[in-house]
Design a protein around this motif. Structure first.
Motif, PDB file in Angstrom:
ATOM      1  N   LEU A   1       0.837  -1.189   0.000  1.00  0.00           N
ATOM      2  CA  LEU A   1       0.000   0.000   0.000  1.00  0.00           C
ATOM      3  C   LEU A   1       0.875   1.242   0.000  1.00  0.00           C
ATOM      4  CD1 LEU A   1      -2.386  -1.075   2.908  1.00  0.00           C
ATOM      5  CD2 LEU A   1      -2.925  -1.134   0.470  1.00  0.00           C
ATOM      6  N   THR A   2       0.387   2.289  -0.603  1.00  0.00           N
ATOM      7  CA  THR A   2       1.047   3.591  -0.544  1.00  0.00           C
ATOM      8  C   THR A   2       0.630   4.291   0.748  1.00  0.00           C
ATOM      9  OG1 THR A   2      -0.774   4.750  -1.619  1.00  0.00           O
ATOM     10  CG2 THR A   2       0.944   3.815  -3.064  1.00  0.00           C
ATOM     11  N   VAL A   3       1.226   5.431   1.015  1.00  0.00           N
ATOM     12  CA  VAL A   3       0.826   6.231   2.174  1.00  0.00           C
ATOM     13  C   VAL A   3      -0.653   6.598   2.076  1.00  0.00           C
ATOM     14  CG1 VAL A   3       1.122   8.464   3.321  1.00  0.00           C
ATOM     15  CG2 VAL A   3       3.129   7.119   2.678  1.00  0.00           C
ATOM     16  N   ASN A   4      -1.080   7.048   0.909  1.00  0.00           N
ATOM     17  CA  ASN A   4      -2.483   7.447   0.737  1.00  0.00           C
ATOM     18  C   ASN A   4      -3.435   6.273   0.927  1.00  0.00           C
ATOM     19  OD1 ASN A   4      -1.852  10.134   0.281  1.00  0.00           O
ATOM     20  ND2 ASN A   4      -1.772   9.901  -1.937  1.00  0.00           N
ATOM     21  N   GLU A   5      -3.092   5.120   0.378  1.00  0.00           N
ATOM     22  CA  GLU A   5      -3.935   3.936   0.531  1.00  0.00           C
ATOM     23  C   GLU A   5      -3.993   3.492   1.991  1.00  0.00           C
ATOM     24  OE1 GLU A   5      -3.236   1.937  -3.879  1.00  0.00           O
ATOM     25  OE2 GLU A   5      -1.818   1.506  -2.253  1.00  0.00           O
ATOM     26  N   THR A   6      -2.863   3.557   2.680  1.00  0.00           N
ATOM     27  CA  THR A   6      -2.817   3.187   4.093  1.00  0.00           C
ATOM     28  C   THR A   6      -3.649   4.159   4.919  1.00  0.00           C
ATOM     29  OG1 THR A   6      -0.637   2.211   3.794  1.00  0.00           O
ATOM     30  CG2 THR A   6      -1.290   2.746   6.047  1.00  0.00           C
ATOM     31  N   ALA A   7      -3.536   5.439   4.629  1.00  0.00           N
ATOM     32  CA  ALA A   7      -4.320   6.451   5.345  1.00  0.00           C
ATOM     33  C   ALA A   7      -5.812   6.181   5.188  1.00  0.00           C
ATOM     34  CB  ALA A   7      -3.966   7.844   4.826  1.00  0.00           C
ATOM     35  N   GLU A   8      -6.229   5.868   3.974  1.00  0.00           N
ATOM     36  CA  GLU A   8      -7.638   5.571   3.718  1.00  0.00           C
ATOM     37  C   GLU A   8      -8.073   4.311   4.469  1.00  0.00           C
ATOM     38  OE1 GLU A   8     -10.514   4.463  -0.036  1.00  0.00           O
ATOM     39  OE2 GLU A   8      -8.811   5.808  -0.378  1.00  0.00           O
ATOM     40  N   LEU A   9      -7.223   3.286   4.464  1.00  0.00           N
ATOM     41  CA  LEU A   9      -7.541   2.019   5.132  1.00  0.00           C
ATOM     42  C   LEU A   9      -7.738   2.205   6.632  1.00  0.00           C
ATOM     43  CD1 LEU A   9      -7.803  -1.107   4.913  1.00  0.00           C
ATOM     44  CD2 LEU A   9      -5.343  -1.198   5.360  1.00  0.00           C
TER      45      LEU A   9
ATOM     46  N   THR B   1      -0.752  12.176   8.882  1.00  0.00           N
ATOM     47  CA  THR B   1      -0.688  11.359  10.096  1.00  0.00           C
ATOM     48  C   THR B   1       0.104  10.085   9.844  1.00  0.00           C
ATOM     49  OG1 THR B   1      -2.759  12.256  10.940  1.00  0.00           O
ATOM     50  CG2 THR B   1      -2.061  10.127  11.819  1.00  0.00           C
ATOM     51  N   VAL B   2      -0.105   9.452   8.689  1.00  0.00           N
ATOM     52  CA  VAL B   2       0.634   8.232   8.359  1.00  0.00           C
ATOM     53  C   VAL B   2       2.126   8.541   8.236  1.00  0.00           C
ATOM     54  CG1 VAL B   2       0.958   6.396   6.643  1.00  0.00           C
ATOM     55  CG2 VAL B   2      -1.344   7.107   7.288  1.00  0.00           C
ATOM     56  N   TYR B   3       2.478   9.639   7.570  1.00  0.00           N
ATOM     57  CA  TYR B   3       3.888  10.028   7.482  1.00  0.00           C
ATOM     58  C   TYR B   3       4.490  10.226   8.870  1.00  0.00           C
ATOM     59  CZ  TYR B   3       4.000  10.845   2.410  1.00  0.00           C
ATOM     60  OH  TYR B   3       3.990  10.691   1.047  1.00  0.00           O
ATOM     61  N   ASN B   4       3.762  10.920   9.749  1.00  0.00           N
ATOM     62  CA  ASN B   4       4.255  11.150  11.109  1.00  0.00           C
ATOM     63  C   ASN B   4       4.407   9.844  11.876  1.00  0.00           C
ATOM     64  OD1 ASN B   4       4.387  13.924  10.734  1.00  0.00           O
ATOM     65  ND2 ASN B   4       2.332  14.272  11.546  1.00  0.00           N
TER      66      ASN B   4
ATOM     67  N   PHE C   1       3.854   0.000   2.635  1.00  0.00           N
ATOM     68  CA  PHE C   1       3.269  -0.787   3.702  1.00  0.00           C
ATOM     69  C   PHE C   1       2.799  -2.112   3.128  1.00  0.00           C
ATOM     70  CE2 PHE C   1       2.741   3.696   4.388  1.00  0.00           C
ATOM     71  CZ  PHE C   1       3.104   3.872   5.704  1.00  0.00           C
ATOM     72  N   HIS C   2       3.039  -3.200   3.851  1.00  0.00           N
ATOM     73  CA  HIS C   2       2.565  -4.515   3.441  1.00  0.00           C
ATOM     74  C   HIS C   2       1.143  -4.665   3.968  1.00  0.00           C
ATOM     75  CE1 HIS C   2       2.239  -8.867   3.118  1.00  0.00           C
ATOM     76  NE2 HIS C   2       3.273  -8.814   2.291  1.00  0.00           N
ATOM     77  N   ARG C   3       0.206  -4.923   3.079  1.00  0.00           N
ATOM     78  CA  ARG C   3      -1.210  -4.968   3.449  1.00  0.00           C
ATOM     79  C   ARG C   3      -1.466  -5.933   4.609  1.00  0.00           C
ATOM     80  NH1 ARG C   3      -6.224  -3.732   1.533  1.00  0.00           N
ATOM     81  NH2 ARG C   3      -5.473  -2.958  -0.449  1.00  0.00           N
ATOM     82  N   ASP C   4      -0.930  -7.145   4.544  1.00  0.00           N
ATOM     83  CA  ASP C   4      -1.170  -8.130   5.605  1.00  0.00           C
ATOM     84  C   ASP C   4      -0.625  -7.660   6.951  1.00  0.00           C
ATOM     85  OD1 ASP C   4      -2.444  -9.814   3.828  1.00  0.00           O
ATOM     86  OD2 ASP C   4      -0.710 -11.138   3.560  1.00  0.00           O
TER      87      ASP C   4
ATOM     88  N   ILE D   1      -0.203  -4.513   7.945  1.00  0.00           N
ATOM     89  CA  ILE D   1      -1.050  -3.425   8.434  1.00  0.00           C
ATOM     90  C   ILE D   1      -2.351  -3.984   8.996  1.00  0.00           C
ATOM     91  CG2 ILE D   1      -2.367  -1.354   7.780  1.00  0.00           C
ATOM     92  CD1 ILE D   1       0.693  -0.946   8.064  1.00  0.00           C
ATOM     93  N   GLU D   2      -2.927  -4.971   8.335  1.00  0.00           N
ATOM     94  CA  GLU D   2      -4.167  -5.563   8.844  1.00  0.00           C
ATOM     95  C   GLU D   2      -3.932  -6.253  10.188  1.00  0.00           C
ATOM     96  OE1 GLU D   2      -5.547  -7.854   5.494  1.00  0.00           O
ATOM     97  OE2 GLU D   2      -6.375  -6.068   4.512  1.00  0.00           O
TER      98      GLU D   2
END
Length: 59
Positions: A6-14, A21-24, A42-45, A47-48
């Protein structure tokens, strides 16, 4: 098969926060991530698992 990273934006949305906030969180070591040159990914698994409170840092 879907994307495993996942990118920063995708992680933030998830996780429901802003990209800033994700960058921080990444900078402060609060969220598991990998740096590839100038990018943060970010590795999706992972992060989940982290969201469920099941992530154990391997260091």
């Amino acid at each position: 098969m879907g994307k495993i990273t996942l990118t920063v934006n995708e992680t933030a949305e998830l996780i429901g926060v802003s990209p800033t906030t994700v960058y921080n969180m990444a900078r402060e070591g609060q969220i598991p991530h990998v740096r590839v040159r100038a990018r943060i990914i970010f590795h999706r698994d992972v992060i989940e698992c982290w969201l469920r409170g099941e992530y154990v840092k391997n260091n």
